[in-house]
Design a protein around this motif. Structure first.
Motif, PDB file in Angstrom:
ATOM      1  N   ASP A 108       0.804  -1.221   0.000  1.00 44.55           N
ATOM      2  CA  ASP A 108       0.000   0.000   0.000  1.00 44.55           C
ATOM      3  C   ASP A 108       0.840   1.275   0.000  1.00 44.55           C
ATOM      4  O   ASP A 108       0.465   2.271  -0.643  1.00 44.55           O
ATOM      5  CB  ASP A 108      -0.988   0.005   1.167  1.00 44.55           C
ATOM      6  CG  ASP A 108      -0.339  -0.203   2.534  1.00 44.55           C
ATOM      7  OD1 ASP A 108       0.876  -0.498   2.594  1.00 44.55           O
ATOM      8  OD2 ASP A 108      -1.043  -0.075   3.546  1.00 44.55           O
ATOM      9  N   ALA A 109       1.993   1.265   0.675  1.00 44.94           N
ATOM     10  CA  ALA A 109       2.867   2.437   0.634  1.00 44.94           C
ATOM     11  C   ALA A 109       3.437   2.637  -0.769  1.00 44.94           C
ATOM     12  O   ALA A 109       3.563   3.769  -1.255  1.00 44.94           O
ATOM     13  CB  ALA A 109       3.997   2.292   1.650  1.00 44.94           C
ATOM     14  N   ASP A 110       3.764   1.525  -1.444  1.00 38.82           N
ATOM     15  CA  ASP A 110       4.246   1.603  -2.832  1.00 38.82           C
ATOM     16  C   ASP A 110       3.211   2.265  -3.721  1.00 38.82           C
ATOM     17  O   ASP A 110       3.525   3.141  -4.543  1.00 38.82           O
ATOM     18  CB  ASP A 110       4.538   0.199  -3.369  1.00 38.82           C
ATOM     19  CG  ASP A 110       5.733  -0.470  -2.713  1.00 38.82           C
ATOM     20  OD1 ASP A 110       6.008  -0.181  -1.529  1.00 38.82           O
ATOM     21  OD2 ASP A 110       6.393  -1.275  -3.380  1.00 38.82           O
ATOM     22  N   GLN A 112       0.687   4.204  -2.800  1.00 36.27           N
ATOM     23  CA  GLN A 112       0.535   5.618  -2.430  1.00 36.27           C
ATOM     24  C   GLN A 112       1.660   6.444  -3.041  1.00 36.27           C
ATOM     25  O   GLN A 112       1.437   7.544  -3.556  1.00 36.27           O
ATOM     26  CB  GLN A 112       0.537   5.781  -0.915  1.00 36.27           C
ATOM     27  CG  GLN A 112       0.471   7.238  -0.468  1.00 36.27           C
ATOM     28  CD  GLN A 112      -0.549   7.485   0.619  1.00 36.27           C
ATOM     29  OE1 GLN A 112      -0.738   6.645   1.471  1.00 36.27           O
ATOM     30  NE2 GLN A 112      -1.214   8.620   0.583  1.00 36.27           N
ATOM     31  N   ILE A 126       6.567   7.530   3.403  1.00 38.51           N
ATOM     32  CA  ILE A 126       6.178   6.757   4.579  1.00 38.51           C
ATOM     33  C   ILE A 126       4.680   6.942   4.806  1.00 38.51           C
ATOM     34  O   ILE A 126       4.113   7.979   4.448  1.00 38.51           O
ATOM     35  CB  ILE A 126       6.964   7.158   5.851  1.00 38.51           C
ATOM     36  CG1 ILE A 126       6.707   8.620   6.229  1.00 38.51           C
ATOM     37  CG2 ILE A 126       8.444   6.881   5.682  1.00 38.51           C
ATOM     38  CD1 ILE A 126       7.298   9.013   7.586  1.00 38.51           C
ATOM     39  N   THR A 127       4.038   5.928   5.358  1.00 38.13           N
ATOM     40  CA  THR A 127       2.615   6.018   5.660  1.00 38.13           C
ATOM     41  C   THR A 127       2.403   5.761   7.143  1.00 38.13           C
ATOM     42  O   THR A 127       2.942   4.809   7.713  1.00 38.13           O
ATOM     43  CB  THR A 127       1.792   5.021   4.828  1.00 38.13           C
ATOM     44  OG1 THR A 127       2.283   3.686   5.033  1.00 38.13           O
ATOM     45  CG2 THR A 127       1.886   5.360   3.348  1.00 38.13           C
ATOM     46  N   GLY A 133       4.299   2.216   6.948  1.00 40.59           N
ATOM     47  CA  GLY A 133       4.705   1.741   5.621  1.00 40.59           C
ATOM     48  C   GLY A 133       5.820   2.594   5.049  1.00 40.59           C
ATOM     49  O   GLY A 133       5.999   3.749   5.442  1.00 40.59           O
ATOM     50  N   SER A 134       6.567   2.040   4.086  1.00 42.66           N
ATOM     51  CA  SER A 134       7.682   2.798   3.516  1.00 42.66           C
ATOM     52  C   SER A 134       8.084   2.261   2.148  1.00 42.66           C
ATOM     53  O   SER A 134       8.008   1.065   1.879  1.00 42.66           O
ATOM     54  CB  SER A 134       8.896   2.745   4.452  1.00 42.66           C
ATOM     55  OG  SER A 134       9.251   1.400   4.732  1.00 42.66           O
ATOM     56  N   HIS A 144      10.882  -1.276  -2.592  1.00 41.43           N
ATOM     57  CA  HIS A 144      10.067  -1.464  -1.397  1.00 41.43           C
ATOM     58  C   HIS A 144      10.950  -1.626  -0.156  1.00 41.43           C
ATOM     59  O   HIS A 144      11.983  -2.306  -0.191  1.00 41.43           O
ATOM     60  CB  HIS A 144       9.164  -2.692  -1.542  1.00 41.43           C
ATOM     61  CG  HIS A 144       8.331  -2.924  -0.316  1.00 41.43           C
ATOM     62  ND1 HIS A 144       7.321  -2.076   0.061  1.00 41.43           N
ATOM     63  CD2 HIS A 144       8.416  -3.875   0.652  1.00 41.43           C
ATOM     64  CE1 HIS A 144       6.800  -2.502   1.193  1.00 41.43           C
ATOM     65  NE2 HIS A 144       7.443  -3.587   1.573  1.00 41.43           N
ATOM     66  N   GLY A 199      -1.091   8.325   4.899  1.00 44.22           N
ATOM     67  CA  GLY A 199      -1.729   7.508   5.924  1.00 44.22           C
ATOM     68  C   GLY A 199      -2.680   8.338   6.771  1.00 44.22           C
ATOM     69  O   GLY A 199      -2.565   9.573   6.847  1.00 44.22           O
ATOM     70  N   GLY A 221      -3.413   6.977  -2.447  1.00 46.25           N
ATOM     71  CA  GLY A 221      -3.392   5.525  -2.319  1.00 46.25           C
ATOM     72  C   GLY A 221      -4.310   4.844  -3.315  1.00 46.25           C
ATOM     73  O   GLY A 221      -4.161   3.661  -3.615  1.00 46.25           O
TER      74      GLY A 221
END
Length: 239
Positions: A108-110, A112, A126-127, A133-134, A144, A199, A221
């Motif tokens: 999900d961070a990817d 976004q 970052i989320t 997430g990062s 990733h 996020g 996202g």
């Protein structure tokens, strides 16, 4: 004129699952719908919610989804903030069968990040949501990361100190102080050109950010779901 290809963009989160249909340019052509993520969110439960969101959205030609964990070739490797049964589960294959359209899945961070980066230089995303997430983009190529599970301070990880549990336990003031420390640490580690923060908890940030740090909308996202169809495979995996 050829028909515009439409995409059901899904954002799977630890607290909510969101979806909307987008046109080829990333414009929403349906309202964003959200259903609360259930307790012990197993693959069966999550897929059932995505099916419900798909029915609410109507017709679409393909689908993409951001997932809160490590994904390789559509297969889930980790899902710390969901339920049991995810390790080794081929989510991409299951959604193709369920939705009856082509599907692409990524962290999900990817996703976004795909929706907000410029594609130039070193850009860290970052989320701040249920977890941390990062992802790092180098001239648009995504790498990733699993920074959330790396040590941050006093033997605790970024997720331990900045995830939703920490936010609720420590309170907004202390959480912001820790986030400021984390941003300083990440700047030293990555020497990034730009840092994007997304996020649900990004809205709780109450201090002035450096000029090269930006809060991005949660809609990125979903918008990144279009870019996922244009994006090349992940360059590498770092953890």
């Amino acid at each position: 004129m050829p028909k515009s290809i439409t995409t059901l963009a899904v954002d799977i989160g630890g607290t909510g699952i969101k979806a909307a249909v987008l046109d080829e340019k990333g414009k929403m052509i349906t309202e964003r719908q959200k259903i609360k993520t259930p307790h012990n969110a197993t693959p069966k439960k999550v897929i059932a919610i995505i099916e419900e969101l798909a029915k609410m959205a109507g017709e679409f030609d393909r689908a993409s989804a951001g997932f809160p964990g490590v994904i390789k070739n559509g297969v889930v490797y980790t899902a710390v903030n969901l339920g049991k049964g995810w390790k080794g589960f081929n989510l991409e294959k299951a959604l193709k069968k369920s939705l009856k359209v082509p599907v692409r899945i990524a962290n999900d961070a990817d996703v976004q990040g795909l929706g907000c980066v410029t594609g130039h230089g070193d850009e860290l995303v970052i989320t701040l949501g249920t977890g941390f997430g990062s992802v790092l983009f180098v001239d648009g190529h995504r790498i990733h990361l699993e920074l959330g599970h790396h040590p941050f301070r006093n033997g605790k990880t970024y997720e331990d100190e900045l995830g939703i549990k920490a936010f609720r336990k420590k309170g907004k003031k202390k959480w912001n102080r820790l986030l400021r420390e984390a941003i300083d640490e990440l700047a030293k580690t990555f020497n990034y050109d730009r840092l994007y923060i997304g996020g649900g908890n990004a809205t709780a940030i109450d201090f002035k950010l450096p000029e090269n740090v930006k809060i991005v909308s949660n809609t990125d996202g979903l918008l990144g779901g279009i870019k996922l169809w244009q994006d090349q495979p992940v360059a590498q995996k770092a953890s």
